[in-house]
Design a protein around this motif. Structure first.
Motif, short mmCIF file in Angstrom:
data_model
loop_
_atom_site.label_atom_id
_atom_site.label_comp_id
_atom_site.label_asym_id
_atom_site.label_seq_id
_atom_site.Cartn_x
_atom_site.Cartn_y
_atom_site.Cartn_z
N GLN A 1 -24.70 4.40 -29.80
CA GLN A 1 -23.76 5.09 -28.92
C GLN A 1 -24.19 4.87 -27.46
N VAL A 2 -23.22 4.57 -26.62
CA VAL A 2 -23.49 4.37 -25.21
C VAL A 2 -23.43 5.69 -24.48
N GLN A 3 -24.40 5.93 -23.65
CA GLN A 3 -24.35 7.06 -22.75
C GLN A 3 -24.65 6.58 -21.34
N LEU A 4 -23.88 7.07 -20.40
CA LEU A 4 -24.07 6.72 -19.01
C LEU A 4 -24.08 8.00 -18.18
N VAL A 5 -25.02 8.10 -17.26
CA VAL A 5 -25.13 9.27 -16.41
C VAL A 5 -25.30 8.82 -14.96
N GLU A 6 -24.38 9.29 -14.12
CA GLU A 6 -24.40 8.91 -12.72
C GLU A 6 -25.19 9.92 -11.89
N SER A 7 -25.70 9.47 -10.76
CA SER A 7 -26.34 10.35 -9.79
C SER A 7 -26.24 9.71 -8.41
N GLY A 8 -26.51 10.51 -7.39
CA GLY A 8 -26.57 9.97 -6.04
C GLY A 8 -25.38 10.29 -5.15
#
Length: 120
Positions: A1-8
Motif C-alpha cells: 500500500q502506498v502512503q504519502l505524507v506532505e509537509s512544509g
C-alpha cells in the motif's frame, strides 16, 4: 500500500520561497511517477510538477515558469518541491500523489495535503 505524507506548507509573502516535502511509504518498485498537485478553493485540482521515480525525468506545468523545482531522494524515499518567487495565485493546498502521467487525472493515490498561503 502506498502512503504519502506532505509537509512544509505555510504562510509566505509574495516573492518568497517554500520547500515542500513528501515522505513516500511504499514499495518503491511499484512507483512510476510522483507528482505535486494543488487545489485552490473553487478550482479544479491541477498538476504542478512530476518526477519519474526510476529515471528522475521531470515535468512542469506551464504556469511554473521556471520558479519551482521537483526532486527526489530515492535513498530516503522523499520527493521535494522547491518553490521560489511565489505568487498570490500559488496559494492552494498542495498534494503529492502517485501516478503515471502529466495530468491530474493520472494520479490515483494522494497524501492529505499541506496548505500554502501566499500573501500579496
Amino acid at each position: 500500500q502506498v502512503q504519502l505524507v506532505e509537509s512544509g506548507g505555510g504562510l509566505v509573502q509574495a516573492g518568497g520561497s517554500l520547500r515542500l516535502s513528501c515522505a513516500v511509504s511504499i514499495r518503491t518498485f511499484s512507483i512510476i511517477t510522483i507528482g505535486w498537485l494543488r487545489q485552490a478553493p473553487g478550482k479544479d485540482r491541477e498538476l504542478v510538477a512530476a518526477i519519474t521515480w526510476s529515471g528522475g525525468s521531470t515535468y512542469y506545468a506551464d504556469f511554473v515558469e521556471g520558479r519551482f523545482t521537483i526532486s527526489r531522494d530515492k535513498a530516503k524515499n522523499m520527493v521535494y518541491l522547491q518553490m521560489n518567487d511565489l505568487k498570490f495565485e500559488d496559494s492552494a493546498v498542495y498534494y503529492c500523489a502517485s501516478g503515471w502521467g502529466n495530468t491530474a487525472q493520472d494520479y490515483d493515490l494522494w497524501g492529505p495535503g499541506t496548505p500554502v498561503t501566499v500573501s500579496s
